[in-house]
Design a protein around this motif. Structure first.
Motif, PDB file in Angstrom:
ATOM      1  N   ALA A  56      35.543  28.716  19.188  1.00  0.00           N
ATOM      2  CA  ALA A  56      36.609  28.697  18.175  1.00  0.00           C
ATOM      3  C   ALA A  56      36.464  29.876  17.224  1.00  0.00           C
ATOM      4  O   ALA A  56      37.459  30.486  16.810  1.00  0.00           O
ATOM      5  N   SER A  57      35.225  30.244  16.907  1.00  0.00           N
ATOM      6  CA  SER A  57      34.993  31.292  15.910  1.00  0.00           C
ATOM      7  C   SER A  57      35.429  32.674  16.378  1.00  0.00           C
ATOM      8  O   SER A  57      35.656  33.559  15.560  1.00  0.00           O
ATOM      9  N   TYR A  58      35.535  32.873  17.684  1.00  0.00           N
ATOM     10  CA  TYR A  58      35.991  34.193  18.149  1.00  0.00           C
ATOM     11  C   TYR A  58      37.180  34.090  19.105  1.00  0.00           C
ATOM     12  O   TYR A  58      37.434  34.986  19.919  1.00  0.00           O
ATOM     13  N   ALA A  59      37.964  33.044  18.969  1.00  0.00           N
ATOM     14  CA  ALA A  59      39.136  32.872  19.827  1.00  0.00           C
ATOM     15  C   ALA A  59      40.134  34.019  19.677  1.00  0.00           C
ATOM     16  O   ALA A  59      40.904  34.312  20.597  1.00  0.00           O
ATOM     17  N   TYR A  60      40.110  34.685  18.505  1.00  0.00           N
ATOM     18  CA  TYR A  60      41.049  35.793  18.291  1.00  0.00           C
ATOM     19  C   TYR A  60      40.821  36.932  19.268  1.00  0.00           C
ATOM     20  O   TYR A  60      41.691  37.797  19.444  1.00  0.00           O
ATOM     21  N   ASP A  61      39.663  36.973  19.915  1.00  0.00           N
ATOM     22  CA  ASP A  61      39.372  38.026  20.896  1.00  0.00           C
ATOM     23  C   ASP A  61      40.158  37.846  22.191  1.00  0.00           C
ATOM     24  O   ASP A  61      40.212  38.757  23.011  1.00  0.00           O
ATOM     25  N   PHE A  62      40.734  36.664  22.373  1.00  0.00           N
ATOM     26  CA  PHE A  62      41.381  36.350  23.635  1.00  0.00           C
ATOM     27  C   PHE A  62      42.899  36.305  23.495  1.00  0.00           C
ATOM     28  O   PHE A  62      43.433  36.016  22.437  1.00  0.00           O
ATOM     29  N   GLY A  63      43.570  36.616  24.578  1.00  0.00           N
ATOM     30  CA  GLY A  63      45.021  36.470  24.620  1.00  0.00           C
ATOM     31  C   GLY A  63      45.804  37.622  24.029  1.00  0.00           C
ATOM     32  O   GLY A  63      46.997  37.478  23.753  1.00  0.00           O
ATOM     33  N   GLY A  64      45.179  38.771  23.833  1.00  0.00           N
ATOM     34  CA  GLY A  64      45.904  39.950  23.362  1.00  0.00           C
ATOM     35  C   GLY A  64      46.665  39.731  22.065  1.00  0.00           C
ATOM     36  O   GLY A  64      47.810  40.160  21.923  1.00  0.00           O
ATOM     37  N   GLY A  65      46.033  39.088  21.101  1.00  0.00           N
ATOM     38  CA  GLY A  65      46.652  38.851  19.803  1.00  0.00           C
ATOM     39  C   GLY A  65      47.351  37.502  19.693  1.00  0.00           C
ATOM     40  O   GLY A  65      47.729  37.089  18.606  1.00  0.00           O
ATOM     41  N   MET A  66      47.469  36.813  20.814  1.00  0.00           N
ATOM     42  CA  MET A  66      48.140  35.514  20.807  1.00  0.00           C
ATOM     43  C   MET A  66      47.366  34.481  19.989  1.00  0.00           C
ATOM     44  O   MET A  66      47.933  33.531  19.468  1.00  0.00           O
ATOM     45  N   ARG A  67      46.051  34.696  19.863  1.00  0.00           N
ATOM     46  CA  ARG A  67      45.195  33.723  19.181  1.00  0.00           C
ATOM     47  C   ARG A  67      44.855  34.129  17.759  1.00  0.00           C
ATOM     48  O   ARG A  67      43.952  33.562  17.147  1.00  0.00           O
ATOM     49  N   ASP A  68      45.537  35.121  17.226  1.00  0.00           N
ATOM     50  CA  ASP A  68      45.194  35.633  15.900  1.00  0.00           C
ATOM     51  C   ASP A  68      45.187  34.551  14.826  1.00  0.00           C
ATOM     52  O   ASP A  68      44.359  34.567  13.920  1.00  0.00           O
ATOM     53  N   ASP A  69      46.123  33.639  14.911  1.00  0.00           N
ATOM     54  CA  ASP A  69      46.201  32.587  13.894  1.00  0.00           C
ATOM     55  C   ASP A  69      45.817  31.223  14.458  1.00  0.00           C
ATOM     56  O   ASP A  69      46.284  30.188  13.999  1.00  0.00           O
ATOM     57  N   ALA A  70      44.938  31.242  15.466  1.00  0.00           N
ATOM     58  CA  ALA A  70      44.547  29.985  16.111  1.00  0.00           C
ATOM     59  C   ALA A  70      43.855  29.048  15.133  1.00  0.00           C
ATOM     60  O   ALA A  70      44.067  27.842  15.156  1.00  0.00           O
ATOM     61  N   LEU A  71      43.015  29.600  14.263  1.00  0.00           N
ATOM     62  CA  LEU A  71      42.266  28.771  13.331  1.00  0.00           C
ATOM     63  C   LEU A  71      42.927  28.742  11.961  1.00  0.00           C
ATOM     64  O   LEU A  71      43.349  29.780  11.445  1.00  0.00           O
ATOM     65  N   SER A  72      42.970  27.572  11.379  1.00  0.00           N
ATOM     66  CA  SER A  72      43.495  27.433  10.024  1.00  0.00           C
ATOM     67  C   SER A  72      42.468  27.983   9.026  1.00  0.00           C
ATOM     68  O   SER A  72      41.287  28.150   9.351  1.00  0.00           O
ATOM     69  N   ASP A  73      42.912  28.245   7.814  1.00  0.00           N
ATOM     70  CA  ASP A  73      41.990  28.692   6.766  1.00  0.00           C
ATOM     71  C   ASP A  73      40.897  27.667   6.529  1.00  0.00           C
ATOM     72  O   ASP A  73      39.737  28.008   6.261  1.00  0.00           O
ATOM     73  N   GLU A  74      41.272  26.379   6.652  1.00  0.00           N
ATOM     74  CA  GLU A  74      40.296  25.310   6.437  1.00  0.00           C
ATOM     75  C   GLU A  74      39.212  25.334   7.517  1.00  0.00           C
ATOM     76  O   GLU A  74      38.020  25.157   7.221  1.00  0.00           O
ATOM     77  N   ALA A  75      39.627  25.583   8.763  1.00  0.00           N
ATOM     78  CA  ALA A  75      38.657  25.626   9.859  1.00  0.00           C
ATOM     79  C   ALA A  75      37.742  26.838   9.718  1.00  0.00           C
ATOM     80  O   ALA A  75      36.531  26.750   9.942  1.00  0.00           O
ATOM     81  N   LEU A  76      38.311  27.967   9.336  1.00  0.00           N
ATOM     82  CA  LEU A  76      37.504  29.169   9.130  1.00  0.00           C
ATOM     83  C   LEU A  76      36.490  28.938   8.005  1.00  0.00           C
ATOM     84  O   LEU A  76      35.335  29.357   8.103  1.00  0.00           O
ATOM     85  N   ASP A  77      36.930  28.265   6.960  1.00  0.00           N
ATOM     86  CA  ASP A  77      36.046  27.989   5.833  1.00  0.00           C
ATOM     87  C   ASP A  77      34.915  27.061   6.267  1.00  0.00           C
ATOM     88  O   ASP A  77      33.758  27.252   5.873  1.00  0.00           O
ATOM     89  N   LYS A  78      35.247  26.061   7.074  1.00  0.00           N
ATOM     90  CA  LYS A  78      34.230  25.139   7.564  1.00  0.00           C
ATOM     91  C   LYS A  78      33.192  25.873   8.409  1.00  0.00           C
ATOM     92  O   LYS A  78      31.984  25.679   8.243  1.00  0.00           O
ATOM     93  N   LEU A  79      33.665  26.736   9.309  1.00  0.00           N
ATOM     94  CA  LEU A  79      32.745  27.459  10.185  1.00  0.00           C
ATOM     95  C   LEU A  79      31.895  28.465   9.412  1.00  0.00           C
ATOM     96  O   LEU A  79      30.812  28.831   9.854  1.00  0.00           O
TER      97      LEU A  79
END
Length: 225
Positions: A56-79
């Motif tokens: 989850a922490s590096y999902a933005y690396d996948f999908g050619g930008g499709m996953r840029d907003d995969a994680l909510s601010d709350e999830a990023l803060d938790k991680l």
């Protein structure tokens, strides 16, 4: 076989989710499939499985930008407070980590509230992140001068006040930050300009030459290096 399933047009959302949850090696490939929803990826941040939280922490690396907003601010803060160093480091370098989250990470680091296995990596990741509030750059550099570095790259850096500290790597990271203030970049240039032409000094000068905020007088000086 699993690779072919992941690539297959017939693979269902349920099959892809099963692969993510049960096969760390190929689950990463499945994250690129548009059938995997951001909601599902967001749920991985709350898993008890370290591997799933890491994905989850590096999902933005996948999908050619499709996953840029995969994680909510709350999830990023938790991680950002995850017990695993590798996950916290991923959030420190995350291109979509909120400034508020990075601020909390920086303050925890400087106050010693988190025992980092590799503090140099953490401070560098934070300082390279364009989302880090600029008012934290100078304090992190000052903090890095007080921290011992167990390893140096290339030849030893010869500036006395920085020798064997995290400061050289911290300043190199700032030189790579495209939102770093011109004043701080100028000060970094002064430190490194007459330094050893290998290792940190060389890398820092290259980064300064490429930084859009580097002061013009320093750029002129660099043309004569």
């Amino acid at each position: 076989i699993i690779e072919m399933i992941v690539d297959s047009d017939n693979a269902t959302k349920e099959v892809l989710e099963y692969i993510v949850l049960n096969d760390f090696d190929y689950g990463q490939n499945a994250l690129s499939n548009p059938k995997i929803t951001n909601e599902f990826i967001n749920s991985l941040a709350y898993s008890e499985d370290t591997n799933l939280r890491y994905m989850a922490s590096y999902a933005y690396d996948f999908g050619g930008g499709m996953r840029d907003d995969a994680l909510s601010d709350e999830a990023l803060d938790k991680l950002s407070e995850d017990p695993e160093t590798m996950i916290r480091n991923r959030i420190a370098m995350h291109p979509f980590a909120p400034p508020e989250t990075l601020t909390k990470m920086a303050n925890r680091l400087m106050k010693g509230e988190v025992e980092e296995e590799r503090p140099g990596t953490m401070v560098s990741n934070l300082l390279k992140n364009d989302n880090l509030p600029s008012n934290l750059i100078a304090p992190l550099i000052e903090w890095s001068k007080t921290q011992q570095d167990s390893r140096m790259y290339g030849k030893p850096f010869d500036a006395k006040i920085f020798k064997d500290t995290l400061a050289p790597s911290a300043m190199l990271a700032v030189a790579q930050n495209q939102n770093a203030p011109a004043e701080i970049l100028g000060e970094i240039g002064d430190v490194f300009f007459d330094g050893d032409e290998s290792g940190f000094a060389n890398a820092a000068l290259h980064a300064l030459a490429a930084n859009k905020n580097t002061p013009k007088d320093l750029l002129l000086k660099l043309t004569k290096h």
